[in-house]
Design an enzyme around this catalytic site. Structure first.
Site, PDB file in Angstrom:
ATOM      1  N   ASP A 123      25.010  -7.679  36.868  1.00 24.48           N
ATOM      2  CA  ASP A 123      24.180  -6.501  37.174  1.00 24.48           C
ATOM      3  C   ASP A 123      24.967  -5.194  37.213  1.00 24.48           C
ATOM      4  OD1 ASP A 123      22.052  -8.191  37.552  1.00 24.48           O
ATOM      5  OD2 ASP A 123      22.169  -8.175  39.743  1.00 24.48           O
TER       6      ASP A 123
ATOM      7  N   GLY B  37      25.970  -4.861  45.837  1.00 23.35           N
ATOM      8  CA  GLY B  37      27.400  -5.039  45.543  1.00 23.35           C
ATOM      9  C   GLY B  37      27.730  -4.506  44.153  1.00 23.35           C
ATOM     10  N   SER B  38      26.801  -4.703  43.222  1.00 21.70           N
ATOM     11  CA  SER B  38      27.001  -4.206  41.854  1.00 21.70           C
ATOM     12  C   SER B  38      27.000  -2.678  41.847  1.00 21.70           C
ATOM     13  CB  SER B  38      25.888  -4.718  40.933  1.00 21.70           C
ATOM     14  OG  SER B  38      25.898  -6.126  40.912  1.00 21.70           O
TER      15      SER B  38
ATOM     16  N   LYS C 109      18.621  -1.725  42.616  1.00 18.97           N
ATOM     17  CA  LYS C 109      17.624  -1.991  41.550  1.00 18.97           C
ATOM     18  C   LYS C 109      16.600  -3.019  42.008  1.00 18.97           C
ATOM     19  CE  LYS C 109      19.233  -6.314  40.624  1.00 18.97           C
ATOM     20  NZ  LYS C 109      18.459  -7.533  40.854  1.00 18.97           N
TER      21      LYS C 109
ATOM     22  N   PRO D  39      20.489  -3.393  50.813  1.00 17.34           N
ATOM     23  CA  PRO D  39      20.734  -4.595  51.611  1.00 17.34           C
ATOM     24  C   PRO D  39      21.755  -5.545  50.973  1.00 17.34           C
ATOM     25  CG  PRO D  39      18.494  -4.569  50.712  1.00 17.34           C
ATOM     26  CD  PRO D  39      19.069  -3.228  50.468  1.00 17.34           C
ATOM     27  N   ILE D  40      22.511  -6.223  51.835  1.00 19.69           N
ATOM     28  CA  ILE D  40      23.520  -7.178  51.367  1.00 19.69           C
ATOM     29  C   ILE D  40      22.815  -8.494  51.026  1.00 19.69           C
ATOM     30  CG2 ILE D  40      25.559  -8.497  52.090  1.00 19.69           C
ATOM     31  CD1 ILE D  40      26.029  -6.055  54.094  1.00 19.69           C
ATOM     32  N   ALA D  41      23.163  -9.078  49.881  1.00 20.07           N
ATOM     33  CA  ALA D  41      22.523 -10.332  49.419  1.00 20.07           C
ATOM     34  C   ALA D  41      21.002 -10.192  49.472  1.00 20.07           C
ATOM     35  CB  ALA D  41      22.998 -11.526  50.250  1.00 20.07           C
ATOM     36  N   GLY D  42      20.506  -9.040  49.015  1.00 19.62           N
ATOM     37  CA  GLY D  42      19.072  -8.753  49.098  1.00 19.62           C
ATOM     38  C   GLY D  42      18.353  -8.843  47.765  1.00 19.62           C
TER      39      GLY D  42
ATOM     40  N   MET E 147      18.971  -6.847  45.297  1.00 21.17           N
ATOM     41  CA  MET E 147      18.838  -5.472  44.797  1.00 21.17           C
ATOM     42  C   MET E 147      20.118  -4.937  44.167  1.00 21.17           C
ATOM     43  SD  MET E 147      16.449  -3.493  47.465  1.00 21.17           S
ATOM     44  CE  MET E 147      16.621  -2.060  46.405  1.00 21.17           C
ATOM     45  N   GLY E 148      21.082  -5.800  43.941  1.00 23.93           N
ATOM     46  CA  GLY E 148      22.295  -5.372  43.249  1.00 23.93           C
ATOM     47  C   GLY E 148      23.144  -4.391  44.039  1.00 23.93           C
TER      48      GLY E 148
HETATM   49  O1  C5P Z   1      27.395 -12.043  37.743  1.00 24.85           O
HETATM   50  P1  C5P Z   1      27.143 -12.257  39.193  1.00 24.85           P
HETATM   51  O2  C5P Z   1      28.418 -12.476  39.962  1.00 24.85           O
HETATM   52  O3  C5P Z   1      26.269 -11.225  39.827  1.00 24.85           O
HETATM   53  O4  C5P Z   1      26.323 -13.629  39.302  1.00 24.85           O
HETATM   54  C1  C5P Z   1      26.312 -14.398  40.460  1.00 24.85           C
HETATM   55  C2  C5P Z   1      25.817 -15.800  40.144  1.00 24.85           C
HETATM   56  O5  C5P Z   1      24.422 -15.782  39.861  1.00 24.85           O
HETATM   57  C3  C5P Z   1      26.457 -16.462  38.943  1.00 24.85           C
HETATM   58  O6  C5P Z   1      27.674 -17.080  39.269  1.00 24.85           O
HETATM   59  C4  C5P Z   1      25.385 -17.497  38.572  1.00 24.85           C
HETATM   60  O7  C5P Z   1      25.437 -18.613  39.436  1.00 24.85           O
HETATM   61  C5  C5P Z   1      24.083 -16.739  38.877  1.00 24.85           C
HETATM   62  N1  C5P Z   1      23.536 -16.071  37.681  1.00 24.85           N
HETATM   63  C6  C5P Z   1      22.968 -16.841  36.688  1.00 24.85           C
HETATM   64  N2  C5P Z   1      22.490 -16.223  35.561  1.00 24.85           N
HETATM   65  C7  C5P Z   1      22.517 -14.881  35.438  1.00 24.85           C
HETATM   66  C8  C5P Z   1      23.071 -14.066  36.455  1.00 24.85           C
HETATM   67  C9  C5P Z   1      23.584 -14.700  37.575  1.00 24.85           C
HETATM   68  O8  C5P Z   1      22.927 -18.076  36.783  1.00 24.85           O
HETATM   69  N3  C5P Z   1      22.017 -14.322  34.335  1.00 24.85           N
END
Ligand code: C5P
Length: 305
Positions: free
Chosen positions: A141, A107-108, A13, A99-102, A104-105
């Site tokens: 995500d 891992g999600s 995404k 991409p990883i840590a890109g 773009m979600g």
């Molecule tokens: O939910 P997810 O594991 O993808 O989120 C990773 C990190 O990103 C959260 O632990 C938080 O530090 C940050 N985050 C945030 N607010 C959001 C989504 C993610 O602070 N709405």
């Protein structure tokens, strides 16, 4: 494939708009975001097994991904087993393109495709509402990767409503070799806001989306959409990786209608007027040594393939 394996895909995404409110007590930020799923798909194949394992392959370097119990794919499969009472496991193979840590979600998307794949493999038939509920426990995500299309996300980004966007938009994604950690980028935003609290207006407690952006999506007007792209995490991502600013500028001076950092970055998404312009822009970027690909949006959410 044998009858005991099932393949599902889920999209990466971009966030065409990401408004970030203040830090909450649970470590998340309230957001109001418009997600758009793009035609860059993760492919997940699940096979029956007594245990839970995951492996990665594909066009991007996946050698540094952890494949233990902390991996979101295994957590997703275990969550389906727990919710359904299924007592076996799954061997899960992921072809990774996002991409990883890109930002773009990716891992999600792996997690969302896994939910759909193991639910079908095991015949547990939890159905979309239950899978969406599980998705929200895995990450902010993940529900969107399940849903796909174009959607408004509020709360942590996990409370979704569909947004009408009938026509295709064409994007060029500029991928970065090194990733950015999402929590690091949110922390950088908080630091920046704290340091500049006098100059910055009070951060909206209830971030909201500009209606003109929604109209641009509805009418398929790429030029108008370009005017309303917004990402509150962009400045933080640029502080951590200043060269992304050059990529944005390069894109905008070589035919993009507008550019934006995708989510927490570092992928840069450049909006093109049409498919031909996107293809031309990607060629120009590649000639200049950048890793650029074209995608269209919106793409469908997680599904069996
Ligand atoms: O939910 P997810 O594991 O993808 O989120 C990773 C990190 O990103 C959260 O632990 C938080 O530090 C940050 N985050 C945030 N607010 C959001 C989504 C993610 O602070 N709405």
């Amino acid at each position: 494939m044998s009858a005991h394996s099932v393949t599902a895909t889920a999209p990466g995404k971009i966030n065409v708009c990401l408004c970030v409110g203040p830090l909450r007590d649970d470590g998340y930020h309230d957001v109001a975001t418009i997600y758009q799923a793009v035609s860059l798909l993760e492919e997940v194949t699940a096979m029956e097994s007594t245990d839970f394992t995951v492996s990665f392959s594909g066009p991007i370097d996946t050698s540094r991904l952890t494949v233990d119990e902390s991996n979101l794919v295994i957590r997703a499969a275990r969550a389906v087993a727990a919710a359904s009472g299924y007592t076996g496991g799954a061997d899960i193979q992921v072809v990774k393109r996002v991409p990883i840590a890109g930002g773009m979600g990716g891992g999600s998307a792996d997690a969302a495709a896994t939910l759909v794949a193991v639910d079908a493999l095991w015949g547990t038939n939890l159905g979309m509402p239950k899978l969406a509920e599980i998705a929200a426990t895995l990450g902010a995500d993940v529900p969107f990767a399940l849903h796909g299309g174009t959607a408004l996300g509020v709360g942590r980004g996990d409370v979704l409503s569909p947004v009408l966007a009938k026509s295709a938009f064409h994007w060029v994604l500029v991928l970065n070799e090194v990733g950015l950690s999402t929590p690091d980028v949110f922390r950088q935003l908080d630091r920046h806001r704290a340091e500049h609290s006098i100059e910055i207006e009070t951060v909206a407690v209830d971030p909201a989306i500009d209606s003109k952006l929604l109209q641009a999506l509805r009418t398929g007007d790429a030029m108008a959409l370009g005017e309303y792209l917004r990402n509150d995490l962009q400045a933080a991502a640029l502080q951590l990786m200043p060269h992304l600013g050059e990529t944005l500028e390069f894109g905008e001076t070589h035919g993009a209608l507008a550019g934006i950092v995708s989510g927490s970055g570092p992928t840069v998404a450049l909006l093109a007027a049409d498919e031909d312009s996107a293809s031309h822009l990607a060629t120009t970027l590649r000639s200049a040594g950048r890793n650029a690909i074209t995608v269209s949006a919106p793409a469908l959410g997680a599904r069996l393939s």
